[in-house]
Scaffold this active site. Structure first.
Site, PDB file in Angstrom:
ATOM      1  N   ARG A  41     -10.656 -12.626 -16.059  1.00 13.50           N
ATOM      2  CA  ARG A  41     -11.809 -12.513 -16.953  1.00 13.50           C
ATOM      3  C   ARG A  41     -12.833 -11.513 -16.420  1.00 13.50           C
ATOM      4  O   ARG A  41     -12.993 -10.423 -16.957  1.00 13.50           O
ATOM      5  CB  ARG A  41     -12.448 -13.906 -17.143  1.00 13.50           C
ATOM      6  N   CYS A 266     -19.053  -3.044 -10.290  1.00 18.95           N
ATOM      7  CA  CYS A 266     -20.454  -3.383 -10.515  1.00 18.95           C
ATOM      8  C   CYS A 266     -21.013  -2.369 -11.510  1.00 18.95           C
ATOM      9  O   CYS A 266     -21.160  -1.195 -11.175  1.00 18.95           O
ATOM     10  CB  CYS A 266     -21.238  -3.339  -9.209  1.00 18.95           C
TER      11      CYS A 266
END
Length: 325
Positions: A41, A266
């Site tokens: 996920r 990120c």
């Protein structure tokens, strides 16, 4: 782009005989750690190229075979916002459900929760944050308003006997506000716990935390929420993920989120590495004599599989050290 040469995992030499290091100066470490695998996920959701449903299903099945007891499977979010998760129902219905393994899914709102339950979900997760600006930019509301949205999900979950896990983003720093007060993290965590989340994962969303910051944050949160209900979710943007995780373990935390092959960048730090690699976490824990129930060799094979499917190199140092490229 030229195709990558296939990486062939080597058997880890002497893994079974890794001797636990002395922990006398490290405080009391947990005897067992529950790893929450978030690769399918959190790791895949920001991939630009759509990963096929069969590949996602095979990855999750391989992670199950490796012995991971919790595998966050997908997100029941609108495909308009996260196209990569558009096959959430097919993935959840298509995977093998191994006995004793939980397959939670992310549900950002009540509509997503209802769709997840209809698809067979037995556990869901909701995302909060300790930063007002992050919450505003991410879901266009205040922290207090986000709790109102979560309340509907938690009440529906209670009625359906569905477990709910909570996430607190920006627990160690925010891309917009910078430093985050430990008291604010404690406040948000306490609220999620009081609303019914059985476990709350404290996330270093942009990976700026250090062991010192982790210690201060956890010290504040542990005054408000039982230690057994806490987990940590560290990003490796500044190379601090394992160090921060070890600090959390020393403080008694026994639940750690990680991502196979370190999948998941990120989005607020261009080119930065993302999630803590599950392979690296397992290697460290085994070296500390902490039981995980995970077969590292099978985990490496799962990481190799998804990296081949994505045509990219693994971010796991352990995988890099044990593979011939």
């Amino acid at each position: 782009m030229a195709a990558m040469r296939k990486a062939v995992p080597r058997r880890l030499v002497g893994l079974a005989s890794l001797r636990a290091v002395s922990t006398s100066s490290m405080g009391t470490l947990p005897k067992r750690v529950k790893i929450v695998e978030v690769g399918p996920r959190d790791g895949l959701q920001n991939e630009k190229n759509i990963v096929s449903t069969p590949v996602k299903i095979k990855l999750i099945d391989m992670l199950s075979e490796a012995g991971l007891s919790v595998i966050e499977t997908t997100s029941f979010v609108s495909p308009k916002w996260v196209p990569q998760m558009g096959d959430h129902t097919e993935v959840l219905k298509g995977i093998q459900k191994f006995p004793g393994i939980n397959y939670p899914v992310l549900t950002p709102n009540l509509k997503g929760f209802e769709a997840a339950v209809a698809a067979g979900a037995k556990e869901v997760a909701i995302f909060g944050a300790a930063s007002e600006l992050f919450t505003k930019k991410n879901i266009n509301c205040s922290i207090e308003e986000s709790f109102q949205r979560f309340d509907a999900i938690l009440k529906a979950a209670q009625s359906a006997n569905i477990s709910v896990r909570g996430y607190v983003s920006c627990a160690l720093g925010c891309p917009y506000e910078g430093k985050i007060s430990p008291a604010k993290v404690a406040e948000v965590t306490k609220k999620l716990y009081s609303m019914g989340c059985y476990e709350i994962s404290l996330g270093d969303t942009i990976g700026v935390g250090t062991p010192g910051i982790m210690k201060g944050m956890l010290s504040a949160v542990m005054q408000e929420v039982p230690l057994a209900a806490l987990a940590v979710h560290c990003h490796d943007t500044y190379g601090q993920a394992l160090a921060n995780t070890l600090m959390a373990l020393q403080m008694g935390v026994s639940v750690v989120d990680s991502s196979v092959a370190g999948l998941g960048g990120c989005p607020y730090a261009q080119g930065a590495s993302g999630n803590l690699a599950t392979e690296d976490l397992v290697y460290m824990l085994e070296g500390l004599g902490i039981h995980t129930g995970v077969n590292l060799q099978k985990l490496l094979e799962a990481g190799n599989f998804i990296c081949q499917a994505l045509n990219r190199k693994t971010s796991s140092k352990v995988a890099q050290a044990t593979c011939k490229l």
